[in-house]
Design an enzyme around this catalytic site. Structure first.
Site, PDB file in Angstrom:
ATOM      1  N   PHE A  24       1.881  -1.806   8.617  1.00  0.00           N
ATOM      2  CA  PHE A  24       1.944  -2.110  10.049  1.00  0.00           C
ATOM      3  C   PHE A  24       1.731  -3.615  10.254  1.00  0.00           C
ATOM      4  O   PHE A  24       0.817  -4.195   9.670  1.00  0.00           O
ATOM      5  CB  PHE A  24       0.872  -1.335  10.818  1.00  0.00           C
ATOM      6  CG  PHE A  24       1.105   0.136  10.831  1.00  0.00           C
ATOM      7  CD1 PHE A  24       1.920   0.722  11.798  1.00  0.00           C
ATOM      8  CD2 PHE A  24       0.540   0.956   9.859  1.00  0.00           C
ATOM      9  CE1 PHE A  24       2.156   2.091  11.793  1.00  0.00           C
ATOM     10  CE2 PHE A  24       0.769   2.323   9.846  1.00  0.00           C
ATOM     11  CZ  PHE A  24       1.585   2.901  10.812  1.00  0.00           C
TER      12      PHE A  24
ATOM     13  N   GLU B 204      -5.074  -6.528   2.262  1.00  0.00           N
ATOM     14  CA  GLU B 204      -3.887  -7.318   2.567  1.00  0.00           C
ATOM     15  C   GLU B 204      -4.050  -8.780   2.153  1.00  0.00           C
ATOM     16  O   GLU B 204      -3.108  -9.399   1.661  1.00  0.00           O
ATOM     17  CB  GLU B 204      -3.559  -7.244   4.067  1.00  0.00           C
ATOM     18  CG  GLU B 204      -3.021  -5.899   4.534  1.00  0.00           C
ATOM     19  CD  GLU B 204      -4.113  -4.865   4.743  1.00  0.00           C
ATOM     20  OE1 GLU B 204      -5.306  -5.243   4.773  1.00  0.00           O
ATOM     21  OE2 GLU B 204      -3.775  -3.678   4.868  1.00  0.00           O
TER      22      GLU B 204
ATOM     23  N   HIS C 126      -1.817  -0.143  15.891  1.00  0.00           N
ATOM     24  CA  HIS C 126      -0.670   0.157  15.023  1.00  0.00           C
ATOM     25  C   HIS C 126       0.631   0.172  15.827  1.00  0.00           C
ATOM     26  O   HIS C 126       1.577   0.839  15.456  1.00  0.00           O
ATOM     27  CB  HIS C 126      -0.841   1.532  14.356  1.00  0.00           C
ATOM     28  CG  HIS C 126      -2.045   1.645  13.497  1.00  0.00           C
ATOM     29  ND1 HIS C 126      -3.301   1.883  13.994  1.00  0.00           N
ATOM     30  CD2 HIS C 126      -2.205   1.534  12.150  1.00  0.00           C
ATOM     31  CE1 HIS C 126      -4.174   1.935  13.002  1.00  0.00           C
ATOM     32  NE2 HIS C 126      -3.535   1.717  11.869  1.00  0.00           N
TER      33      HIS C 126
ATOM     34  N   ASP D 160       0.492  -5.059  12.523  1.00  0.00           N
ATOM     35  CA  ASP D 160      -0.831  -5.289  13.116  1.00  0.00           C
ATOM     36  C   ASP D 160      -1.845  -5.754  12.061  1.00  0.00           C
ATOM     37  O   ASP D 160      -2.847  -6.389  12.398  1.00  0.00           O
ATOM     38  CB  ASP D 160      -1.332  -3.989  13.761  1.00  0.00           C
ATOM     39  CG  ASP D 160      -0.264  -3.323  14.610  1.00  0.00           C
ATOM     40  OD1 ASP D 160      -0.424  -3.279  15.829  1.00  0.00           O
ATOM     41  OD2 ASP D 160       0.758  -2.854  14.035  1.00  0.00           O
ATOM     42  N   PHE D 161      -1.588  -5.423  10.769  1.00  0.00           N
ATOM     43  CA  PHE D 161      -2.536  -5.781   9.718  1.00  0.00           C
ATOM     44  C   PHE D 161      -2.468  -7.262   9.347  1.00  0.00           C
ATOM     45  O   PHE D 161      -3.212  -7.720   8.485  1.00  0.00           O
ATOM     46  CB  PHE D 161      -2.309  -4.926   8.456  1.00  0.00           C
ATOM     47  CG  PHE D 161      -2.416  -3.442   8.698  1.00  0.00           C
ATOM     48  CD1 PHE D 161      -2.987  -2.935   9.863  1.00  0.00           C
ATOM     49  CD2 PHE D 161      -1.943  -2.540   7.753  1.00  0.00           C
ATOM     50  CE1 PHE D 161      -3.069  -1.560  10.079  1.00  0.00           C
ATOM     51  CE2 PHE D 161      -2.023  -1.177   7.972  1.00  0.00           C
ATOM     52  CZ  PHE D 161      -2.588  -0.680   9.130  1.00  0.00           C
ATOM     53  N   ILE D 162      -1.592  -8.007   9.974  1.00  0.00           N
ATOM     54  CA  ILE D 162      -1.465  -9.428   9.666  1.00  0.00           C
ATOM     55  C   ILE D 162      -2.794 -10.155   9.894  1.00  0.00           C
ATOM     56  O   ILE D 162      -3.062 -11.187   9.274  1.00  0.00           O
ATOM     57  CB  ILE D 162      -0.326 -10.081  10.494  1.00  0.00           C
ATOM     58  CG1 ILE D 162      -0.018 -11.489  10.001  1.00  0.00           C
ATOM     59  CG2 ILE D 162      -0.653 -10.107  11.982  1.00  0.00           C
ATOM     60  CD1 ILE D 162       0.554 -11.565   8.613  1.00  0.00           C
TER      61      ILE D 162
ATOM     62  N   GLU E 165       0.845  -1.197   0.000  1.00  0.00           N
ATOM     63  CA  GLU E 165       0.000   0.000   0.000  1.00  0.00           C
ATOM     64  C   GLU E 165       0.878   1.244   0.000  1.00  0.00           C
ATOM     65  O   GLU E 165       1.635   1.456   0.952  1.00  0.00           O
ATOM     66  CB  GLU E 165      -0.904  -0.047   1.237  1.00  0.00           C
ATOM     67  CG  GLU E 165      -1.929  -1.175   1.147  1.00  0.00           C
ATOM     68  CD  GLU E 165      -2.452  -1.636   2.507  1.00  0.00           C
ATOM     69  OE1 GLU E 165      -2.125  -1.002   3.530  1.00  0.00           O
ATOM     70  OE2 GLU E 165      -3.181  -2.648   2.545  1.00  0.00           O
TER      71      GLU E 165
END
Lengths: 342, 373
Positions: free
Chosen positions: A94, A71, A140, A96-98, A29
């Protein structure tokens, strides 16, 4: 050789590997950013913190492309591209987006080599920012490396300074397995001497940033710098510490950790990830099991509390381990006296 | 007026040195010292070096403590006679510290000359080019696995009245990693081309170890470019070579395995610093570095012996020439200094290993000064 920031070191690693190997591509992104706008600027962002700036203009839209904010699709696409001959570096922004794409990583990329009987390789790198201290709030700011370390088939890298970042990222890109490469978001402006040439730092080889006789400190990523600060202060008081930067949590250089604990007899582990089932637990268990006889004091772990990362600045500061807490932990293991038998 | 106060400051042993660490104080506060007596051991990015007192007097203060790292020029101690009051010394220290910090802020940007990259054919060579004056330039050639900072205690010494050039050989330091066939004659051809590129018609050549063999090849192929030869523990004058050093240097990739290999380089093993080891590990991680070293080792030391016998080149060279060797050299034996022609001045240094230019820099600098004067 000159002083370069963490950001520049990563940019240079990407650029040199893209120059060397046409199969290396970037996706994520805003890794270019600003395409299609009316300003005429082709890479307005170069990543949300400017890490990939200039790569779109040098390598063009076939090798650097912005993805939709989805994602699951582009991390999946990157895993597929890796399995079919490219060497993608996908930016998750980030870590965290996993949550939106864990299946693509955990059940797909990490399993290909094993489940295809070694006939498939997946040279995929997922770069992501991690860590608190950026006032980016609970979604985040996480340090999710224990999650990836837990999954067999993934390699997990946490560079602690710009020199390490460049060499480890080049190694990651040349590696034939999926690698999670985690960049602490508050370190991008840290500077260090970084060679202009390409170089690699092997995975699974810990680096000793200090060598001492009294206490072994194992620290990850940004925590290595805090551990060094604490060790330098303690040195003046006659307490000498070994500081281990494992560099990679998977594979983990257990041999170096055990060797150092055998020499010092005391262990402090510093981990900024949530305290349950994290790397500090892992290292503490390893030492308790394999080096019990060497220990002169209980193992101490320096970690945040088991809570989401607070947004409020004062609370976030309180949440994070720092050099003062590391120093206190070292002093406590140095001052430990075994209880006399009753 | 009370007796004079002499500031003891962090020395600058070489161009590349920007800071140093007090490894140990060798003089207790309150003891008197003579000029030239070793005040302290200073740890640099390479090896630890003794710091000789610039004056006589009583060491009244150790401003820096052992283990402390300070910038070049920073106050580390104060020397004064006993009639100087403590109050005067306190005032001196305070004044010095105030001035030093503001001075450091001003001059921080204009630090000593940085190495430059010089293109020679398709090679990029890292070159430390410093000093100027009318005297014939001095060229320094390092050895196997080394780089231009091997001369950090020497180059500055000669930069006052002449140009001095140290460079990273191909495959070494910050130069291109292409070593060609890896033979001394090939390196000598590159060295000659570098001199041309730098517009240096003739230079005194100071060369170490494998660099010595390169210097001898240079003297053979381009005698007009060589004003004198100072060969420090040179290759090319014997058959034997410590292959444990060569192979270990190539294969060791961790501090633990590399440190014992580097111990072969010096007589006093404590001179090898963490930074020196780290620097070599970092060099060896560069793309192509280990492959280059392997090529050089195969070309120069096939079957575990030196391939080239350069006695002839040394004999035929008609300019001033000398060989300087550490008596305790564990890489290339000082026995090779025996039986050389009488025209070659021989200096054997006691309690010295394979790197006299670092371990006994003052002796090496004196010998070179004498030869080129």
């Amino acid at each position: 050789m000159s002083k370069k920031s963490f950001r520049q070191a990563i940019n240079e690693a990407l650029r040199q590997e893209m120059q060397r190997d046409p199969r290396v591509i970037l996706m994520g992104e805003d890794v270019a950013g600003g395409q299609g706008g009316s300003s005429g600027v082709k890479d307005a962002w170069g990543g949300v913190l400017g890490v990939t700036k200039g790569l779109f203009t040098e390598f063009g839209p076939d090798r650097v492309f912005d993805t939709p904010i989805t994602e699951a699709s582009y991390i999946g696409a990157a895993a597929g591209a890796a399995a079919t001959g490219l060497r993608p570096v996908a930016e998750l922004m980030f870590v965290d987006f996993i949550g939106s794409c864990l299946d693509q990583v955990m059940n797909q990329a990490a399993k290909f080599r094993y489940m295809f009987g070694g006939k498939a390789t997946t040279p995929l790198v997922i770069r992501a920012m991690y860590g608190a201290g950026f006032n980016a709030a609970a979604q985040h700011s996480q340090a999710l490396y224990p999650l990836f370390t837990h999954i067999p088939g993934l390699k997990v890298v946490i560079p602690s300074n710009p020199y390490e970042a460049k060499g480890l990222l080049i190694e990651a890109i040349r590696d034939n397995d999926p690698v999670i490469f985690l960049e602490n978001k508050v370190m991008y402006d840290d500077e260090d001497e970084v060679p202009d040439e390409a170089y690699t730092i092997p995975f699974g080889e810990a680096n000793l940033t200090r060598e001492g006789d009294d206490v072994t400190i194992v620290a990850f990523g940004r925590m290595v710098n805090f551990a060094n600060e604490a060790a330098d202060r303690l040195e003046k008081d006659g307490i000498s510490c070994t500081v281990i930067d494992p560099r990679t949590t998977s594979p983990l250089d257990t041999g170096t950790i055990l060797d150092c604990v055998a020499e010092t007899g005391r262990l402090v582990v510093v981990d900024e990830s949530s305290p349950r089932c994290n790397l500090a637990c892992d290292v503490a268990a390893l030492v308790a099991e394999e080096a019990f006889d060497a220990l002169k004091a209980p193992i101490r772990r320096v970690m945040p509390p088991h809570t989401p990362v607070p947004f409020a600045t004062v609370l976030e500061k309180l949440y994070m381990p720092d050099s003062a807490r590391i120093e206190a932990a070292v002093r406590s293991v140095m001052g430990y006296k075994a209880k006399q038998d009753a | 007026m009370a007796g004079t106060i002499t500031p003891i400051t962090m020395p600058k042993f070489g161009l590349a040195m920007t800071e140093g660490k007090i490894a140990s104080w060798n003089v207790e506060p309150g003891s008197s010292v003579d000029v030239g007596e070793e005040l302290a051991d200073i740890e640099t990015t390479k090896i630890t070096n003794g710091y000789e007192s610039p004056a006589s007097g009583i060491l009244r203060r150790q401003v820096a403590s052992e283990g402390e790292t300070l910038a070049v020029g920073a106050l580390i101690g104060v020397l004064a006679d006993k009639d100087v009051s403590d109050a005067d010394i306190d005032a001196f220290v305070e004044k010095f510290q105030n001035e030093f910090s503001s001075q450091a802020a001003e001059t921080g940007a204009s630090e000593s000359a940085e190495p430059v990259v010089v293109e020679v054919g398709d090679l990029k060579l890292k070159v430390q080019d410093s000093g100027h004056g009318d005297d014939t330039p001095v060229l320094f050639i390092h050895g196997f696995g080394g780089d231009l900072t091997n001369w950090m205690f020497n180059q500055d010494h000669f930069s006052g009245s002449r140009r001095t050039v140290a460079f990273d050989l191909p495959g070494h330091g910050g130069s291109s990693k292409n070593v060609g066939d890896g033979k001394p004659a090939t390196f000598a051809a590159t060295t000659a081309a570098l001199l041309d590129k730098l517009d240096i018609a003739k230079a005194h050549v100071v060369a170490h170890s494998l660099g010595g063999a390169i210097a001898l090849e240079l003297a053979k192929s381009h005698p007009e470019k060589v004003a004198s030869l100072s060969l420090v523990a040179p290759a090319g004058l014997g058959k034997d070579i410590n292959m444990d050093f060569i192979n270990g240097f190539i294969s060791a990739d961790r501090r633990k395995t590399l440190e014992p290999v580097l111990h072969y380089l010096v007589h006093d093993k404590s001179l090898i610093t963490r930074n020196m080891i780290e620097g070599i590990i970092r060099f060896k991680r560069l793309d192509g570095a280990v492959a280059g070293l392997e090529t050089v080792a195969k070309a120069c030391f096939p079957d575990g012996h030196q391939a080239d016998d350069l006695h002839g080149a040394l004999e035929n060279f008609t300019g001033p020439k000398q060989v300087i060797w550490g008596e305790n050299d564990e890489v290339l034996s000082a026995a090779s200094a025996k039986g050389l022609p009488a025209s070659v001045k021989i200096t054997l240094l006691p309690e010295t290993g394979h790197m006299p230019q670092m371990e006994k820099s003052a002796d090496v600098n004196a010998a070179v000064t004498q030869l080129i004067a």
